[in-house]
Design a protein around this motif. Sequence first.
Motif, PDB file in Angstrom:
ATOM      1  N   VAL B 278      42.700  -5.549  95.521  1.00 27.64           N
ATOM      2  CA  VAL B 278      42.774  -3.884  95.164  1.00 27.64           C
ATOM      3  C   VAL B 278      41.306  -3.328  94.366  1.00 27.64           C
ATOM      4  O   VAL B 278      40.945  -2.172  94.568  1.00 27.64           O
ATOM      5  CB  VAL B 278      43.724  -2.891  93.843  1.00 27.64           C
ATOM      6  N   SER B 279      40.126  -4.281  93.542  1.00 29.47           N
ATOM      7  CA  SER B 279      39.252  -3.793  92.967  1.00 29.47           C
ATOM      8  C   SER B 279      37.872  -2.913  93.503  1.00 29.47           C
ATOM      9  O   SER B 279      38.073  -2.247  93.602  1.00 29.47           O
ATOM     10  CB  SER B 279      38.455  -4.959  92.162  1.00 29.47           C
ATOM     11  N   ASP B 280      38.070  -3.317  95.066  1.00 31.56           N
ATOM     12  CA  ASP B 280      37.515  -2.180  96.208  1.00 31.56           C
ATOM     13  C   ASP B 280      37.876  -0.531  95.777  1.00 31.56           C
ATOM     14  O   ASP B 280      36.695  -0.168  95.698  1.00 31.56           O
ATOM     15  CB  ASP B 280      37.044  -3.331  97.658  1.00 31.56           C
ATOM     16  N   ALA B 281      39.086  -0.409  95.828  1.00 35.27           N
ATOM     17  CA  ALA B 281      39.249   0.810  96.416  1.00 35.27           C
ATOM     18  C   ALA B 281      38.965   1.066  95.183  1.00 35.27           C
ATOM     19  O   ALA B 281      38.816   2.513  95.394  1.00 35.27           O
ATOM     20  CB  ALA B 281      40.506   0.253  96.778  1.00 35.27           C
ATOM     21  N   ILE B 282      39.623   0.781  93.710  1.00 33.67           N
ATOM     22  CA  ILE B 282      39.673   0.891  92.854  1.00 33.67           C
ATOM     23  C   ILE B 282      37.876   1.559  92.693  1.00 33.67           C
ATOM     24  O   ILE B 282      37.228   2.646  92.044  1.00 33.67           O
ATOM     25  CB  ILE B 282      39.842   0.450  91.660  1.00 33.67           C
ATOM     26  N   VAL B 283      37.507   0.838  92.778  1.00 32.58           N
ATOM     27  CA  VAL B 283      35.706   1.256  93.243  1.00 32.58           C
ATOM     28  C   VAL B 283      35.313   2.798  93.750  1.00 32.58           C
ATOM     29  O   VAL B 283      34.194   3.212  93.315  1.00 32.58           O
ATOM     30  CB  VAL B 283      34.463  -0.004  92.854  1.00 32.58           C
ATOM     31  N   TRP B 284      35.240   2.433  94.447  1.00 35.53           N
ATOM     32  CA  TRP B 284      35.456   2.956  95.889  1.00 35.53           C
ATOM     33  C   TRP B 284      35.953   5.058  95.055  1.00 35.53           C
ATOM     34  O   TRP B 284      35.327   5.824  94.865  1.00 35.53           O
ATOM     35  CB  TRP B 284      35.892   3.490  96.700  1.00 35.53           C
ATOM     36  N   LEU B 285      36.972   4.749  94.518  1.00 32.43           N
ATOM     37  CA  LEU B 285      37.379   5.981  93.300  1.00 32.43           C
ATOM     38  C   LEU B 285      36.494   6.386  92.573  1.00 32.43           C
ATOM     39  O   LEU B 285      36.610   7.731  92.560  1.00 32.43           O
ATOM     40  CB  LEU B 285      39.088   5.671  92.553  1.00 32.43           C
ATOM     41  N   ALA B 286      35.881   5.145  91.794  1.00 29.12           N
ATOM     42  CA  ALA B 286      35.692   5.141  90.592  1.00 29.12           C
ATOM     43  C   ALA B 286      33.751   5.959  91.445  1.00 29.12           C
ATOM     44  O   ALA B 286      33.385   7.209  90.302  1.00 29.12           O
ATOM     45  CB  ALA B 286      34.127   4.083  90.307  1.00 29.12           C
ATOM     46  N   VAL B 287      33.075   5.346  92.609  1.00 24.63           N
ATOM     47  CA  VAL B 287      32.290   6.143  92.993  1.00 24.63           C
ATOM     48  C   VAL B 287      32.651   7.917  93.118  1.00 24.63           C
ATOM     49  O   VAL B 287      32.264   8.880  93.123  1.00 24.63           O
ATOM     50  CB  VAL B 287      32.197   5.244  94.842  1.00 24.63           C
ATOM     51  N   ILE B 288      33.597   8.659  94.263  1.00 22.43           N
ATOM     52  CA  ILE B 288      34.261   9.476  93.567  1.00 22.43           C
ATOM     53  C   ILE B 288      34.254  10.419  92.797  1.00 22.43           C
ATOM     54  O   ILE B 288      33.490  11.942  92.406  1.00 22.43           O
ATOM     55  CB  ILE B 288      35.522   9.638  94.537  1.00 22.43           C
ATOM     56  N   ALA B 289      34.541   9.419  91.734  1.00 19.59           N
ATOM     57  CA  ALA B 289      34.806   9.991  90.428  1.00 19.59           C
ATOM     58  C   ALA B 289      33.485  10.331  89.808  1.00 19.59           C
ATOM     59  O   ALA B 289      32.965  11.617  89.289  1.00 19.59           O
ATOM     60  CB  ALA B 289      35.536   9.278  89.544  1.00 19.59           C
ATOM     61  N   ILE B 290      32.393   9.497  90.426  1.00 17.64           N
ATOM     62  CA  ILE B 290      31.204  10.345  89.787  1.00 17.64           C
ATOM     63  C   ILE B 290      30.364  10.760  90.566  1.00 17.64           C
ATOM     64  O   ILE B 290      29.943  12.266  89.837  1.00 17.64           O
ATOM     65  CB  ILE B 290      30.305   8.804  89.834  1.00 17.64           C
ATOM     66  N   VAL B 291      30.649  11.005  91.419  1.00 16.00           N
ATOM     67  CA  VAL B 291      30.248  12.306  92.207  1.00 16.00           C
ATOM     68  C   VAL B 291      30.738  13.648  92.521  1.00 16.00           C
ATOM     69  O   VAL B 291      30.194  14.726  92.264  1.00 16.00           O
ATOM     70  CB  VAL B 291      30.046  11.812  94.147  1.00 16.00           C
ATOM     71  N   THR B 292      32.250  13.473  91.826  1.00 13.13           N
ATOM     72  CA  THR B 292      32.788  14.284  92.297  1.00 13.13           C
ATOM     73  C   THR B 292      32.780  15.184  90.609  1.00 13.13           C
ATOM     74  O   THR B 292      32.012  16.381  90.491  1.00 13.13           O
ATOM     75  CB  THR B 292      34.666  15.325  91.997  1.00 13.13           C
TER      76      THR B 292
END
Lengths: 277, 496, 135
Positions: B278-292
């Motif tokens: 799942v790490s990939d999905a969570i890093v993507w969430l982190a990407v969204i978190a940073i951008v938002t």
Amino acid sequence: MKIIGLIISVLTGAMLVYAAADFPAWSDPSSPASTYLSPHFIEKTMEETSVPNIVTAVLADYRSFDTMFETAVIFSAGLVCFFLLRTTRRKESETETTHYRHTLTGVTIQIKEGHTLPPSDEFERIDSLWTPSGLIIKTSCRLLVPFIQLFGLYVIAHGHYSPGGGFQGGVILGASIIMLAISYDLRTIIERISEKMVAVLCAVGVLIFSGTGALCLLLGVNFLDYNALAPILLVDPLTARSHAILIVEIGVGVAVMTTMIWLYCNLSSAGKYNQGL
Amino acid sequence: MSQQYPALLVVVPLLSAMIISIAGWVNKRWCFPIAVAALGVAACSSVGLLLQVLDQGKVIYLMGGWPPPMGIAYYIDHLNGLVLPVVSIVALLNLIAAKKSIEQQFPDKIGPFYSLYVLMVAGLLGIVATGDAFNLYVLLEIAALTGYGLLAMGEERAPLATLNYLYMGTIGACFYLLGVGYLYIVTGSLNMVDIAGILPDLYQSKAVLAAFIICMVGVWLKMAFFPLHAWLPNAYTYASSAATGLIAPLVTKVMIYVMIRLMLTVFTPAFVFSFLNVSDAIVWLAVIAIVTGGVLALAERDLKKMLAYIIVAEVGYMVGGAWLGNRDGMTGAILHIVNDALMTLCVFLVVGNIVYKVKSYAFENLQGLFRKMPFTMGAFVIGAMSIIGVPPTCGFFSKWYLITGAIAAGHYAFMAALLFSSLVSVVLFFRVFEICFHEPFSDNHGHDHHSEAMDEAPLSMLVPLLIVAATLIVVGLYTGVIVNQIIQFAIPASLV
Amino acid sequence: MTDLVSTIIAKYNYWIYITLMMIGLYAMIAKNNLIKKIVGMSMFQTAIILFYVSIGVKKGATIPILEYSHGHGHDTQLVVHAADYVNPLPHVLMLTAIVVGVATLGVALALSIRIYDRYNTLEEDEILTQIREEK
């Protein structure tokens, strides 16, 4: 929002149900929880702490560090409520008039600021929203309070041998005083236990617990290692554990009792300390 | 006495909180010295502990002398050995800096405020030091409850924002508690190291998987990881500056520490990275978190809320770095805990000084600050540079490790998000600088001599701020030492 | 089929706690009234307490207080079988969780009193409208 809430709840619930498939069945004696740590507690408690109530032993000895912070949690709840609600400076409208009741006739008089009361002992200060409670309620509560308090003390002191301990006993003691506050009024309670006293006792309760632990630390062993208290309590190390458990339970009892009163006073009157509810 | 450091660390603040509470009813002047002394002892013990850890490795302290898993033990290793001094020193500096504003804001309630403050620090230090999963929950609640109290005493909207935080925080803590319960039901133990020893046989179990998910969601709620961040900006914005100075730098960082501790010690990298996919999905969430976080910060018109959204973005950095699943990413995440705590403290102390003098943090009231408060704004520039990631400030180095980790993991979106976030920070901070350089528009033409005067914050607020600003550069210069001597040993060898 | 039914019956404690907990969670997310949310929060916490306590139960075991030990002191050798007593650890842990629950409840009520003082309502949408109008 309702639909989102429903979706989240159902999804979380579905995951929990899915996970529960791998759990041991209810009341299964061979589950890991029942076979790994608990046999040690059940079989060794008596020889290691000399307390027959295993819950008390685990609470106040094996995991006493948790319990100390638990007491601190309840203390901080009391403190936060005080911090948030207590109004130290009254609003101007409230300082102008005070209400007094003539105890013999029940006549309420209103005194504007700058005026004084007729010289007599027969007036008691009341709050404008106060309504006198019935004689039956007052008397029966008054009769019950000593018994409730005695039971509370028993629950604290007998926590070694029967279900009970500082938390339960403290709540009972606190409830007895809250009952008095409901049947009479808040002012009656404040006259008996001042706010300052409640606040200080609350901190003292936690201090008794953590101070006992710190004493062990000063005596050269680890924090909360009650064995070190044996020379002070004049008993052998094993009994010292049992006695120390009683000491910390008393601390817990004091802290819980006073926090209950403190919480009630602040919440029921929104920090104004006039008659609430 | 040196063996007792782990106990002193938590117990001295706890005892002092009670004494302060009593002192508040007797003589209010005693409260501040006791609080400083208590946090001073905690800071000294945490530094002493770090030196011990560097010297002899892991330090284990048995509470009540009971060996784990029966009793509760504190395990101090390189990971929390590094975080403990940060927590205690940040808390101490903020306490000294906040003295004036506390006296200004809560003249009647100094005792309770200091008591809650010190109790909260005790809770945070305990969370970092403990090796027992359930003990962590209790300490979490101590830190949370005192935090609600501190945050709610602020502006008019503070109680509502705090109540929302309380709902979310309680769900988070309860999820964590439930996760611990799931672990207990399958392992029978509560000690983190002990659980980690039993778990490998149970990796296939659905209960362990659920425990992991629930614990993570709980911790994410508490650290305001996207999309669970909604409570954070309001709660931090409307609180008093003394409270945000403690809570904004520390609470989210400590929760990230908890997440990393759960990943590395309890569930072990073997389960988190190799077994789960799942790490990939969570890093993507982190990407969204940073951008938002960055975009929402751009939309704000006041300094404090803008900084609160930057925290949301920074949380994304650390969660993403930790979940990249390689050594560089994890190093960056751990280093960023230290750096972010310091730089958040720096900028929030600046806000504290501004609020103390200007009584506002809205953009339109910040004009002319560079002339009025040159030292404060100088520190603000250093803090901003660090958040942007300009060398030699420390922010650059943790970002460097995070980007290296992202490249090593082949996760270019995360790298792009980090660069994007730097860019957004440049825009954000230079916009603020520009406003602060502008002179306020004056109505009285020609003779406005009174506004020429420098109006700097008092020394007790300025000195801690300048210390923090200097630390940002010093930590940046010593990054190599921190990484090679400490963080390198904090990450298990199995993570490459 | 009987297999499924027996599984469901054997683990009924989990189903009950999950149901209660999700009702609490739903109330916390979906309800508009702040006090109803607090009620939901209490349900949520209590469900977890129920879960923990149900872990401790053991078939054929009694409460975790050792028998025949009144007044004997610790010199008496008594043989204790772990199978006779339920697991004490969850009870201890839940005492802590109960206390935490009470403390959170107290703080939440204090906050809602402050909110009511300010806005004269506890409905979230009404409060938000008031905030928007002030701007």
